[in-house]
Design a protein around this motif. Structure first.
Motif, PDB file in Angstrom:
ATOM      1  N   LEU A   4     -76.871 -20.510  16.667  1.00  0.00           N
ATOM      2  CA  LEU A   4     -77.872 -19.676  16.010  1.00  0.00           C
ATOM      3  C   LEU A   4     -77.280 -18.286  15.888  1.00  0.00           C
ATOM      4  CD1 LEU A   4     -80.874 -19.466  15.083  1.00  0.00           C
ATOM      5  CD2 LEU A   4     -81.402 -18.842  17.459  1.00  0.00           C
ATOM      6  N   LEU A  22     -88.314 -16.907  20.496  1.00  0.00           N
ATOM      7  CA  LEU A  22     -87.794 -18.243  20.791  1.00  0.00           C
ATOM      8  C   LEU A  22     -88.496 -18.866  21.993  1.00  0.00           C
ATOM      9  CD1 LEU A  22     -83.983 -17.710  20.134  1.00  0.00           C
ATOM     10  CD2 LEU A  22     -85.666 -18.835  18.651  1.00  0.00           C
ATOM     11  N   ALA A  25     -91.722 -20.279  21.026  1.00  0.00           N
ATOM     12  CA  ALA A  25     -91.549 -21.495  20.221  1.00  0.00           C
ATOM     13  C   ALA A  25     -90.995 -22.655  21.052  1.00  0.00           C
ATOM     14  CB  ALA A  25     -90.602 -21.206  19.053  1.00  0.00           C
ATOM     15  N   VAL A  27     -87.989 -22.774  22.457  1.00  0.00           N
ATOM     16  CA  VAL A  27     -86.555 -22.931  22.232  1.00  0.00           C
ATOM     17  C   VAL A  27     -85.800 -22.277  23.380  1.00  0.00           C
ATOM     18  CG1 VAL A  27     -84.605 -22.372  20.715  1.00  0.00           C
ATOM     19  CG2 VAL A  27     -86.841 -22.958  19.724  1.00  0.00           C
ATOM     20  N   VAL A  43     -78.356 -23.556  20.788  1.00  0.00           N
ATOM     21  CA  VAL A  43     -79.698 -24.131  20.889  1.00  0.00           C
ATOM     22  C   VAL A  43     -79.661 -25.598  20.484  1.00  0.00           C
ATOM     23  CG1 VAL A  43     -80.868 -21.923  20.453  1.00  0.00           C
ATOM     24  CG2 VAL A  43     -80.357 -23.418  18.535  1.00  0.00           C
ATOM     25  N   GLU A  45     -82.366 -27.193  19.077  1.00  0.00           N
ATOM     26  CA  GLU A  45     -83.174 -27.339  17.863  1.00  0.00           C
ATOM     27  C   GLU A  45     -82.979 -26.141  16.927  1.00  0.00           C
ATOM     28  OE1 GLU A  45     -84.927 -30.016  17.106  1.00  0.00           O
ATOM     29  OE2 GLU A  45     -84.494 -31.006  19.010  1.00  0.00           O
ATOM     30  N   GLY A  46     -81.926 -26.182  16.133  1.00  0.00           N
ATOM     31  CA  GLY A  46     -81.616 -25.075  15.242  1.00  0.00           C
ATOM     32  C   GLY A  46     -82.688 -24.789  14.212  1.00  0.00           C
ATOM     33  N   VAL A  48     -85.898 -25.437  14.334  1.00  0.00           N
ATOM     34  CA  VAL A  48     -87.089 -24.874  14.991  1.00  0.00           C
ATOM     35  C   VAL A  48     -86.855 -23.395  15.298  1.00  0.00           C
ATOM     36  CG1 VAL A  48     -88.527 -24.974  17.068  1.00  0.00           C
ATOM     37  CG2 VAL A  48     -87.797 -27.095  15.947  1.00  0.00           C
ATOM     38  N   ALA A  49     -85.670 -23.067  15.791  1.00  0.00           N
ATOM     39  CA  ALA A  49     -85.342 -21.679  16.114  1.00  0.00           C
ATOM     40  C   ALA A  49     -85.374 -20.794  14.871  1.00  0.00           C
ATOM     41  CB  ALA A  49     -83.972 -21.606  16.777  1.00  0.00           C
ATOM     42  N   THR A  62     -78.247 -21.048  11.122  1.00  0.00           N
ATOM     43  CA  THR A  62     -77.798 -22.015  12.112  1.00  0.00           C
ATOM     44  C   THR A  62     -76.670 -22.850  11.514  1.00  0.00           C
ATOM     45  OG1 THR A  62     -78.538 -23.696  13.699  1.00  0.00           O
ATOM     46  CG2 THR A  62     -79.506 -23.773  11.515  1.00  0.00           C
TER      47      THR A  62
END
Length: 118
Positions: A4, A22, A25, A27, A43, A45-46, A48-49, A62
């Motif tokens: 990220l 983050l 969320a 993350v 991360v 979950e790219g 989601v971030a 990402t």
């Protein structure tokens, strides 16, 4: 895993905001840091971030990240790894460590880099 990337200007202020967004969320940051006005974090979950940050008005990108073990007890190991990537003509956008003593690489050819670093 995903790298990220976020441009920062006020490291303490920007990173505290990034961390809060983050965290809210869900993350987690598995490695990374800030240098030369750029934050890079590992991360799971790219997407989601990025979505969480962009909803908060923070631009982020990402990219897939290659995560490989680093033999930290072997002097010169980082140099060996970077020399192998350079010799193979692989462009390294970023490299940093995670929290499990592994090296994280953002490269232009992840599969070739994986083969070169075996």
């Amino acid at each position: 895993m995903n790298d990220l990337a976020i441009t920062v200007s006020d490291v303490a202020g920007d990173v505290s905001r990034i961390g809060a967004v983050l965290g809210a969320a869900g993350v987690g940051l598995e490695g990374g840091g800030v240098w030369a006005g750029q934050a890079h974090y590992l991360v799971a979950e790219g997407a989601v971030a990025v979505a969480a940050l962009e909803a908060a008005g923070i631009n982020a990108t990402t990219a897939p990240a290659l995560v490989v073990p680093l033999r930290a007890d072997v002097p010169g190991e980082m140099g060996r790894m970077m020399s192998a990537l350079q010799a193979a003509g692989i462009h390294v956008e970023a490299q940093y460590s995670d929290h499990d003593n592994r090296k994280v690489f953002v490269v232009d050819d992840i599969e070739r880099a994986r083969t070169v670093l075996r």
